[in-house]
Design a protein around this motif. Structure first.
Motif, short mmCIF file in Angstrom:
data_model
loop_
_atom_site.label_atom_id
_atom_site.label_comp_id
_atom_site.label_asym_id
_atom_site.label_seq_id
_atom_site.Cartn_x
_atom_site.Cartn_y
_atom_site.Cartn_z
N ILE A 34 52.60 51.02 43.50
CA ILE A 34 51.98 50.25 44.14
C ILE A 34 51.07 49.72 43.03
CG2 ILE A 34 49.58 51.03 44.69
CD1 ILE A 34 50.55 52.25 47.21
N ASP A 35 51.14 50.87 41.88
CA ASP A 35 50.82 50.95 40.61
C ASP A 35 51.22 49.33 39.58
OD1 ASP A 35 49.28 53.22 40.65
OD2 ASP A 35 50.39 54.31 40.29
N GLN A 36 52.29 49.63 39.93
CA GLN A 36 53.48 48.65 39.37
C GLN A 36 52.22 46.73 39.66
OE1 GLN A 36 57.06 48.93 40.35
NE2 GLN A 36 57.61 50.57 38.69
N SER A 37 52.71 46.96 41.12
CA SER A 37 52.24 45.42 41.83
C SER A 37 50.48 45.47 41.60
CB SER A 37 51.99 46.30 42.84
OG SER A 37 51.50 44.80 44.44
N VAL A 38 50.18 46.42 40.78
CA VAL A 38 48.27 46.08 40.29
C VAL A 38 48.39 45.18 39.21
CG1 VAL A 38 46.37 47.72 40.20
CG2 VAL A 38 47.15 47.72 42.16
N GLU A 39 49.38 46.13 38.55
CA GLU A 39 49.26 46.22 36.88
C GLU A 39 49.52 44.71 36.88
OE1 GLU A 39 48.77 45.82 32.47
OE2 GLU A 39 48.31 47.82 34.27
N LYS A 40 51.09 44.56 37.68
CA LYS A 40 51.85 42.93 37.42
C LYS A 40 50.11 41.83 37.80
CE LYS A 40 54.88 39.73 39.49
NZ LYS A 40 56.21 40.53 40.64
N ASN A 41 49.54 42.01 38.70
CA ASN A 41 48.58 41.25 39.69
C ASN A 41 47.53 40.87 38.62
OD1 ASN A 41 49.09 41.21 41.87
ND2 ASN A 41 48.62 42.59 42.83
N ARG A 42 46.96 41.79 37.75
CA ARG A 42 45.94 42.07 36.10
C ARG A 42 46.72 40.66 35.44
NH1 ARG A 42 44.13 47.95 36.40
NH2 ARG A 42 42.99 48.28 37.77
N GLU A 43 47.83 41.54 35.21
CA GLU A 43 48.28 40.44 34.03
C GLU A 43 48.59 38.92 34.22
OE1 GLU A 43 52.91 41.94 33.11
OE2 GLU A 43 51.18 43.78 32.51
N MET A 44 48.74 38.21 36.22
CA MET A 44 48.82 37.30 36.71
C MET A 44 47.26 37.17 36.56
SD MET A 44 50.13 35.39 39.99
CE MET A 44 48.95 36.73 40.48
N ILE A 45 46.12 37.02 36.72
CA ILE A 45 45.02 36.75 36.82
C ILE A 45 44.74 36.55 35.21
CG2 ILE A 45 43.04 38.12 36.77
CD1 ILE A 45 43.62 39.31 39.43
N ASP A 50 43.83 32.98 30.80
CA ASP A 50 44.12 32.24 29.78
C ASP A 50 43.91 30.92 29.66
OD1 ASP A 50 42.98 34.40 28.80
OD2 ASP A 50 44.75 35.20 28.32
N TYR A 51 44.59 29.80 31.03
CA TYR A 51 44.99 29.23 30.58
C TYR A 51 44.25 27.89 31.08
CZ TYR A 51 47.31 24.70 32.05
OH TYR A 51 47.50 23.40 32.06
N ILE A 52 42.89 28.55 32.42
CA ILE A 52 41.88 28.14 32.63
C ILE A 52 41.26 27.49 30.92
CG2 ILE A 52 40.10 27.78 34.48
CD1 ILE A 52 41.49 28.92 36.09
N LYS A 53 40.80 28.84 31.04
CA LYS A 53 39.91 28.50 29.36
C LYS A 53 40.86 27.64 27.90
CE LYS A 53 37.99 33.22 29.47
NZ LYS A 53 37.91 34.77 29.47
N GLN A 54 41.50 27.79 28.26
CA GLN A 54 42.58 26.37 27.06
C GLN A 54 42.33 25.38 27.63
OE1 GLN A 54 46.50 27.50 26.86
NE2 GLN A 54 47.73 25.38 26.42
N VAL A 55 42.33 25.12 29.30
CA VAL A 55 42.73 23.73 29.19
C VAL A 55 40.30 23.08 29.34
CG1 VAL A 55 41.75 22.56 31.86
CG2 VAL A 55 44.13 23.55 31.61
N MET A 56 39.59 23.20 29.63
CA MET A 56 38.63 23.37 29.54
C MET A 56 38.19 23.74 27.43
SD MET A 56 36.52 26.53 31.96
CE MET A 56 36.82 28.20 30.80
N GLY A 57 38.89 24.20 27.51
CA GLY A 57 38.53 24.14 25.25
C GLY A 57 39.07 23.12 24.74
N GLU A 58 39.85 22.40 26.00
CA GLU A 58 40.35 20.42 25.29
C GLU A 58 39.78 19.94 25.72
OE1 GLU A 58 44.49 20.75 27.21
OE2 GLU A 58 45.75 22.15 25.87
N ASN A 59 38.32 20.28 26.75
CA ASN A 59 37.79 19.43 27.33
C ASN A 59 36.34 19.48 26.33
OD1 ASN A 59 36.17 17.22 28.66
ND2 ASN A 59 37.00 17.81 30.54
N THR A 60 36.06 18.89 25.26
CA THR A 60 34.52 19.37 24.75
C THR A 60 33.59 18.69 25.13
OG1 THR A 60 36.06 18.34 22.90
CG2 THR A 60 36.69 20.38 22.38
#
Length: 190
Positions: A34-45, A50-60
């Motif tokens: 369970i601890d590993q699953s929680v950590e994996k989900n946090r990393e994925m989120i 970060d990717y969404i913020k990168q896409v937003m940064g490209e659309n100034t």
């Protein structure tokens, strides 16, 4: 012989009255899965955000707003009417259209693929991000929301076109808001 038989019966009776002993599992789990699953989900989120913020940064040219519920949005058509301050609340019936695309803008469900929908706020099934996003809108507004996968369709996707753990963009037009009391009165009159 009777004494011997009596002693055997008594010995069996004494031994059989012993309280039951707890049986312990052969292997014990420490909850590390369970601890590993929680950590994996946090990393994925974190990666999705970060990717969404990168896409937003490209659309100034677009002014993004960060919601308190963990997604981003911008207005395509904002209500300029100073008297129009009403947003939907619990139980209100809203009528809206929406389209869904990838974060990069590729259509998944184009405008018109989904029929106009009526929805009772927080009383019907709707994916989390859209349910929260509708509460931010006023009649006549069109808003584009950027949802990480846990605010969209999550692990299971939509079982059709949206895969597992896919962040999405949803363009939503809110046509009308009927207050809960008003919608109940109209139903009784009909």
């Amino acid at each position: 012989m009777k004494k011997f038989l009596f002693l055997i019966v008594m010995a069996i009776a004494v031994v059989s009255c012993k309280p039951p002993e707890a049986r312990y599992p052969v292997s014990q789990s420490s909850g590390s899965y369970i601890d590993q699953s929680v950590e994996k989900n946090r990393e994925m989120i974190a990666q999705e955000e970060d990717y969404i913020k990168q896409v937003m940064g490209e659309n100034t040219s677009t002014e993004y707003i960060t919601s308190a519920d963990g997604f981003w949005y911008y207005y395509n058509n904002k209500s300029l009417d100073s008297l129009n301050t009403e947003t939907p609340e619990f139980g209100d019936i809203v009528s809206f259209d929406y389209s869904i695309s990838t974060i990069e803008g590729e259509a998944i469900y184009a405008e018109g693929d989904k029929p106009t929908r009526e929805y009772a706020i927080d009383r019907e099934k709707l994916f989390t991000g859209l349910r929260q996003g509708l509460k931010l809108m006023k009649e006549g507004e069109t808003v584009t929301f950027l949802f990480p996968s846990h605010k969209a369709f999550g692990y299971y996707g939509d079982q059709e076109r949206i895969g597992s753990n896919k962040p999405i963009s949803a363009k939503v037009t809110l046509h009308s808001i009927k207050e809960e009391e008003q919608s109940n009165t109209e139903t009784k009159e009909q």
